[in-house]
Design an enzyme around this catalytic site. Structure first.
Site, PDB file in Angstrom:
ATOM      1  CE  LYS A  22      60.776   2.844  18.025  1.00  0.00           C
ATOM      2  NZ  LYS A  22      59.807   3.459  17.097  1.00  0.00           N
ATOM      3  NE  ARG A  91      56.876   0.488  18.300  1.00  0.00           N
ATOM      4  CZ  ARG A  91      57.409   0.233  19.475  1.00  0.00           C
ATOM      5  NH1 ARG A  91      57.559  -1.025  19.877  1.00  0.00           N
ATOM      6  NH2 ARG A  91      57.832   1.207  20.245  1.00  0.00           N
ATOM      7  N   GLY A 100      59.697  11.053  16.910  1.00  0.00           N
ATOM      8  CA  GLY A 100      58.544  11.607  16.207  1.00  0.00           C
ATOM      9  C   GLY A 100      58.783  11.942  14.746  1.00  0.00           C
ATOM     10  CG  MET A 102      61.317   8.560  10.058  1.00  0.00           C
ATOM     11  SD  MET A 102      62.677   7.466   9.704  1.00  0.00           S
ATOM     12  CE  MET A 102      63.039   6.860  11.296  1.00  0.00           C
ATOM     13  NE  ARG A 332      64.698   6.627  23.673  1.00  0.00           N
ATOM     14  CZ  ARG A 332      63.801   7.232  22.945  1.00  0.00           C
ATOM     15  NH1 ARG A 332      63.773   7.070  21.652  1.00  0.00           N
ATOM     16  NH2 ARG A 332      62.905   8.014  23.494  1.00  0.00           N
ATOM     17  CG  HIS A 445      82.264  40.082  14.207  1.00  0.00           C
ATOM     18  ND1 HIS A 445      81.913  40.883  15.281  1.00  0.00           N
ATOM     19  CD2 HIS A 445      83.604  40.140  14.109  1.00  0.00           C
ATOM     20  CE1 HIS A 445      83.011  41.416  15.787  1.00  0.00           C
ATOM     21  NE2 HIS A 445      84.054  40.991  15.093  1.00  0.00           N
ATOM     22  CB  SER A 768     102.967  27.340  20.601  1.00  0.00           C
ATOM     23  OG  SER A 768     101.625  27.493  21.002  1.00  0.00           O
ATOM     24  CB  CYS A 836      98.489  28.988  21.959  1.00  0.00           C
ATOM     25  SG  CYS A 836      99.258  29.704  20.514  1.00  0.00           S
ATOM     26  CE1 TYR A 856     101.058  24.938  25.379  1.00  0.00           C
ATOM     27  CE2 TYR A 856     103.121  23.729  25.485  1.00  0.00           C
ATOM     28  CZ  TYR A 856     102.405  24.851  25.111  1.00  0.00           C
ATOM     29  OH  TYR A 856     103.031  25.884  24.469  1.00  0.00           O
TER      30      TYR A 856
HETATM   31  P1  ADP Z   1      58.213   6.560  18.355  1.00  0.00           P
HETATM   32  O1  ADP Z   1      59.504   6.060  17.849  1.00  0.00           O
HETATM   33  O2  ADP Z   1      57.745   7.810  17.704  1.00  0.00           O
HETATM   34  O3  ADP Z   1      58.165   6.576  19.860  1.00  0.00           O
HETATM   35  P2  ADP Z   1      56.873   4.030  18.475  1.00  0.00           P
HETATM   36  O4  ADP Z   1      57.191   3.028  17.421  1.00  0.00           O
HETATM   37  O5  ADP Z   1      57.566   3.852  19.753  1.00  0.00           O
HETATM   38  O6  ADP Z   1      57.124   5.483  17.892  1.00  0.00           O
HETATM   39  O7  ADP Z   1      55.325   3.986  18.666  1.00  0.00           O
HETATM   40  C1  ADP Z   1      54.599   5.005  19.308  1.00  0.00           C
HETATM   41  C2  ADP Z   1      53.678   4.418  20.339  1.00  0.00           C
HETATM   42  O8  ADP Z   1      52.855   3.416  19.805  1.00  0.00           O
HETATM   43  C3  ADP Z   1      54.426   3.724  21.443  1.00  0.00           C
HETATM   44  O9  ADP Z   1      54.835   4.638  22.403  1.00  0.00           O
HETATM   45  C4  ADP Z   1      53.419   2.756  21.995  1.00  0.00           C
HETATM   46  O10 ADP Z   1      52.664   3.346  22.994  1.00  0.00           O
HETATM   47  C5  ADP Z   1      52.537   2.452  20.804  1.00  0.00           C
HETATM   48  N1  ADP Z   1      52.881   1.116  20.367  1.00  0.00           N
HETATM   49  C6  ADP Z   1      53.959   0.733  19.696  1.00  0.00           C
HETATM   50  N2  ADP Z   1      53.973  -0.600  19.529  1.00  0.00           N
HETATM   51  C7  ADP Z   1      52.868  -1.069  20.126  1.00  0.00           C
HETATM   52  C8  ADP Z   1      52.308  -2.380  20.319  1.00  0.00           C
HETATM   53  N3  ADP Z   1      52.913  -3.469  19.873  1.00  0.00           N
HETATM   54  N4  ADP Z   1      51.150  -2.473  20.997  1.00  0.00           N
HETATM   55  C9  ADP Z   1      50.550  -1.357  21.455  1.00  0.00           C
HETATM   56  N5  ADP Z   1      51.004  -0.118  21.322  1.00  0.00           N
HETATM   57  C10 ADP Z   1      52.149   0.033  20.651  1.00  0.00           C
HETATM   58 MG    MG Z   2      58.640   5.158  21.055  1.00  0.00          MG
END
Ligand code: ADP
Ligand code: MG
Ligand code: MG
Length: 886
Positions: A22, A91, A100, A102, A332, A445, A768, A836, A856
């Site tokens: 990220k 974040r 989801g 962490m 990403r 199995h 083989s 084989c 092969y």
């Molecule tokens: P995850 O990796 O679980 O997607 P994120 O770090 O992307 O978690 O955060 C989840 C949500 O929080 C993001 O989808 C975004 O909508 C909101 N968010 C993250 N950073 C910001 C920010 N700087 N301002 C407003 N909302 C944010």
């Molecule tokens: Mg996200």
């Protein structure tokens, strides 16, 4: 002093190890000049230091403050300012995306004073108090592990009593007060009022979330190392919950399900990011945004086009619109289905973004494999009865049977349902459309055998109570009787009642030559990428096939020869009796007579096989398994003889068979009288097989064909064993007029053969690798025993990440392979070397064999396209690797 923090502008995707995915991508977007709220990334180094010592590294918070001051300067707004407060998002984000798993905390910086300032600045008191209650709840959960329920209950109660426009600012202020009380009671102290303290605690808790139970579990499943740590991104908040001209959304640059071009995503007006996940309100499809806010929509689609060109791949993004201003919060390279992977790779070539080589490296053999299976039409599927482990993909529909005999006797497709399977169930598994078990996992199995023969299998459906005696199975209070139809999905593990409609796979139909390459975009993409793989690969791909139909299918799927024809399959069925005669033979004359009877049958089999593979090599392995495998099992014979004796009859042939089975009993048949040992001990057996091959080939020559048989000797451990068989073979060949020359080679499947490969090559025209036996013997694993019993534990404990029977154990078994290749070729430079075992169709193993310099791989027919693709990728990746290392 180590530096732990990097501003977004310093980040780029080559530093994902340090900055997490990220953070690295926020850096990329910032450098591209895209609208990213300012911020910085605390590196994974800092997290690892925290995880090792239990506290953040010295000076971390001073460093955070220094970078924070830069953000404050850029925005003209300070954290904790009671008139115009800066708010922060904290974040998590490791090297590999763990959706989801962490923590993320939004709205850091609000307290009893700044909330008032925020309300005034935004001219929206409801928004400010709503943000505050969000912070308290997220903070309580993330930093202190307080469950969400109690907060949610209060919020739901308020929403229920609020008017049509939702709660008022006053009501939300009261709710914050309630939340603070809950916080105090649950945590034991007040919600921290210092914004800086909030920030530090949030960073710490993101570090700690790396080791949460669910994050660890996820990593184990996804094979992500445990010691990477996460980075933490600290950035200015932007607000999607400031009214109808604000909102938040997620989008893909192409459809991640089908690969179809055109942006694709969801938008939620007047909301903060976590609302999308929480599903509080329904999102609208992204094209709606064009109507709601055309300017932002245009800007967003422009940015997505930029990102695709920059990453040269499908991207997904998270964005927020604050009062008509678009902000990018994440991007990403996006996950996609197998179908989309092929379609997108081909499209990107057409668009000039990537080369065909790169496109080929963006798809995997495993993905191609998934596309070859038929799938259920889920639109018409009822709710599943239960869900087990999807062990061998495919969609099978059939009537329920509870034993092997019923499966072989049935006409029409059946699903064989067993608690678990044993080798005795093999005929039933062959006859069934699918296999369902209540016990065992992916290495049981049932799973292993089903995968090997491409049979759909769901195993470990432990909600099933199977009662074969009563001929029924129960799931909860639902009863399914023998003969009723069920449907099983070997990919998802779902078990459905009744017949779910099945869609044949267009890719499989194309590969079998039933569909033109232009049929649809997916088929066209597969055609193109597979064609490229064939053009670049150096590894040949042959098939393991024993019959004419198998050979024809393999050839249609692109096999350029047969790498393994198992002759023991020619001794089954009605021919068993002839084998019995051979075993019971009394004296050389009876042995000769028994072999003479087998000869024409074998010859006919070989003729068909050589015709199907005309012009291509056909490697025929002489008899391998212990002979007693062809006799009835001991318990059957014992029962028959006992019955005969009880009724005063002479057990006759059964008595003699029983004596033979007892005499031939081996404690360890895998290590007993089998393979080349049989040929040396039973005079004439191998000679008969070689004669059958030679006569079949001679006939093909006379019929104008181009037969290319090769004779392969199994289980050789010493060159003298091979020399003896070769001498016998030469003698037979000399006596068959018109027989073409036939190379004699050996399997390398006993560690001693690998270790003495230099000597063995003097007598072998080809090697083989029988990697199944080589793996068994190198690890001292009896496959039939270990996979069902303790492989689950081994996988769980991380002794290996994948079963060595699925993917070649490069460090151990692979080392023997490399050694044998080198020493074999030192003796005989033109030695042909193949593999084989089942590994020949496993994409990861194919890459290894390409690297080891094999000529092969040979695998089951339906895996041939997978191996072709994997071999193409391997050729490109090896070429790239060497240029990198220079
Ligand atoms: P995850 O990796 O679980 O997607 P994120 O770090 O992307 O978690 O955060 C989840 C949500 O929080 C993001 O989808 C975004 O909508 C909101 N968010 C993250 N950073 C910001 C920010 N700087 N301002 C407003 N909302 C944010
Ligand atoms: Mg996200
Ligand atoms: Mg073997």
């Amino acid at each position: 002093m180590t530096r732990y923090i990097y501003d977004f502008i310093e980040g780029d995707r080559s530093r994902a190890d340090l900055l997490g995915g990220k953070g690295a991508n926020l850096g990329e977007m910032t450098r591209l000049g895209l609208p990213v709220p300012p911020g910085f990334t605390v590196s994974t180094d800092a997290c690892r230091a925290y995880l090792n010592t239990g506290s953040p590294p010295d000076g971390l918070f001073e460093e955070i403050n220094a970078h924070l001051r830069e953000v404050e300067a850029r925005l003209g707004r300070r954290l904790g300012d009671r008139h115009d407060p800066l708010l922060l998002a904290v974040r998590s984000g490791g090297r590999y995306s763990m959706p989801g798993m962490m923590e993320t905390i939004l709205d850091i910086g609000l307290n009893d004073a700044t909330v008032v300032g925020l309300a005034a600045r935004a001219d929206d008191a409801r928004f400010a108090w709503d943000s505050y209650r969000r912070l308290i709840q997220m903070f309580a959960r993330t930093v202190h592990g307080v469950p969400a329920e109690e907060f949610d209950r209060e919020l739901a109660a308020l929403r229920a009593t609020a008017g049509p426009d939702g709660p008022t600012a006053e009501q939300l202020r009261d709710l914050v007060e309630t939340y603070q009380k809950i916080f105090l009671r649950q945590v034991g102290h007040q919600f921290p009022q210092s914004p800086h303290e909030q920030l530090y605690l949030a960073v710490r808790s993101v570090f700690a979330s790396w080791n949460s139970e669910r994050a660890r579990l996820y990593r184990r499943q996804e094979h992500i190392p445990d010691d990477l740590g996460t980075a933490v991104n600290v950035m200015a908040m932007v607000f999607g919950n400031l009214g109808p001209d604000s909102g938040t959304g997620v989008a893909f640059t192409r459809d991640p399900a089908t690969g179809a071009p055109g942006v694709y995503g969801d938008y939620l007006p007047d909301a903060q990011g976590e609302d999308v996940v929480a599903g509080i309100r329904n999102t609208v499809a992204l094209p709606e945004l064009e109507r709601i806010d055309p300017a932002s929509f245009r800007q967003l689609t422009g940015i997505m086009a930029t990102l695709e060109r920059h990453y040269r791949d499908l991207c997904d993004v998270e964005f927020t619109i604050e009062r008509g201003k678009l902000w990018m919060l994440q991007t990403r390279v996006g996950k996609r289905t197998a179908a989309a992977a092929f379609v997108i790779a081909a499209q990107l070539v057409d668009e000039g973004l990537i080369t065909l080589d790169e496109a080929l490296c963006r798809v995997t053999g495993a993905q191609l494999g998934r596309l070859m299976f038929p799938a259920f039409d889920l639109a018409d599927a009822p709710p599943p009865l239960t869900v087990g482990v999807g062990a061998s993909p495919g969609a099978a529909v059939g009537r329920v049977v509870f034993d092997s005999a019923a499966a072989t006797a049935a006409d029409g497709p059946v699903i064989l349902v067993r608690r678990e399977t044993t080798p005795d169930d093999l005929p039933g598994m062959i006859a069934a459309a699918g296999v369902l078990t209540s016990r065992g996992g992916k290495t049981s199995h049932a799973a292993v055998v089903a995968r090997g023969m491409g049979r759909t299998c769901v195993c470990g459906a432990d909600a099933l109570r199977i009662d074969p005696e009563r001929g029924e199975l129960t799931i909860g209070d639902r009863v399914v009787r023998a003969g009723e139809v069920i449907s099983i999905d070997g990919t998802s593990g779902r078990v459905y009642p009744g017949a779910v409609p099945v869609q044949p796979s267009p890719v499989a139909r194309y590969l079998a030559g039933e569909l033109a390459p232009q049929a649809d975009p997916l088929v066209a993409a597969v055609h193109r990428l597979l064609g490229h793989a064939d053009a670049v690969r150096r590894l040949g791909v042959r098939a393991n096939a024993d019959t004419g139909p198998d050979a024809r299918r393999a050839r249609a799927l692109g096999a350029t020869g047969i790498g393994l024809c198992r002759t023991e399959h020619m001794f089954l069925g009605e021919r068993r009796e002839l084998v019995e005669r051979l075993i019971l033979a009394d004296g050389p004359d009876e042995v000769t007579a028994a072999l003479e009877a087998l000869l024409p049958l074998q010859r006919a089999d070989f003729t068909e096989l050589l015709a199907a593979m005309d012009g291509l090599p056909v490697t025929i392995r002489l008899l391998d398994p212990p002979l007693h495998e062809f006799l009835p099992p001991l318990h059957t014979l014992t029962a028959r003889v006992a019955r005969a004796e009880a009724t005063g009859r002479d057990p006759g042939r059964d008595g003699r068979l029983l004596a033979a089975v007892r005499r031939m009993h081996e404690a360890n048949p895998m290590l007993g009288l089998r393979g080349v040992r049989l040929g040396l001990v039973i005079p004439g057996l191998f000679a008969m097989q070689v004669r059958a091959v030679a006569e079949a080939a001679a006939q093909r020559v006379r019929d104008g064909g181009d037969p290319r048989p090769e004779i392969m000797v199994p289980l050789v451990g010493d060159v003298r064993e091979l020399a003896a068989v070769r001498a016998e073979t030469d003698l037979v060949l000399a006596g068959v007029p018109d027989a073409p020359a036939m190379p004699v080679g050996t399997m390398i499947e006993v560690p001693r053969a690998a270790l003495t490969a230099g000597a063995i090559a003097a007598q072998a025209r080809f090697f083989s690798f029988g990697t199944n036996d080589l793996t068994q013997l190198t690890w001292a694993f009896s496959r039939d025993d270990v996979e069902g019993s303790f492989f689950g534990t081994y996988l769980e404990r991380g002794i290996f990440g994948v079963s060595p029977f699925e993917s070649i154990d490069a460090a151990g078994v692979g080392r023997l392979v490399r050694l044998a290749v080198a020493e074999g070729r030192a003796t005989r430079p033109d030695l042909t070397v193949g593999v084989c075992g089942e590994h020949g169709g496993d994409p990861d193993s194919v890459a290894f064999f390409a690297d080891a310099g094999l000529d092969y791989v040979s695998c089951s027919p339906y895996r041939v396209p997978i191996a072709r693709l994997a071999a193409g990728r391997a050729a490109i990746e090896t070429a790239t690797d060497t240029s990198d290392s220079r």
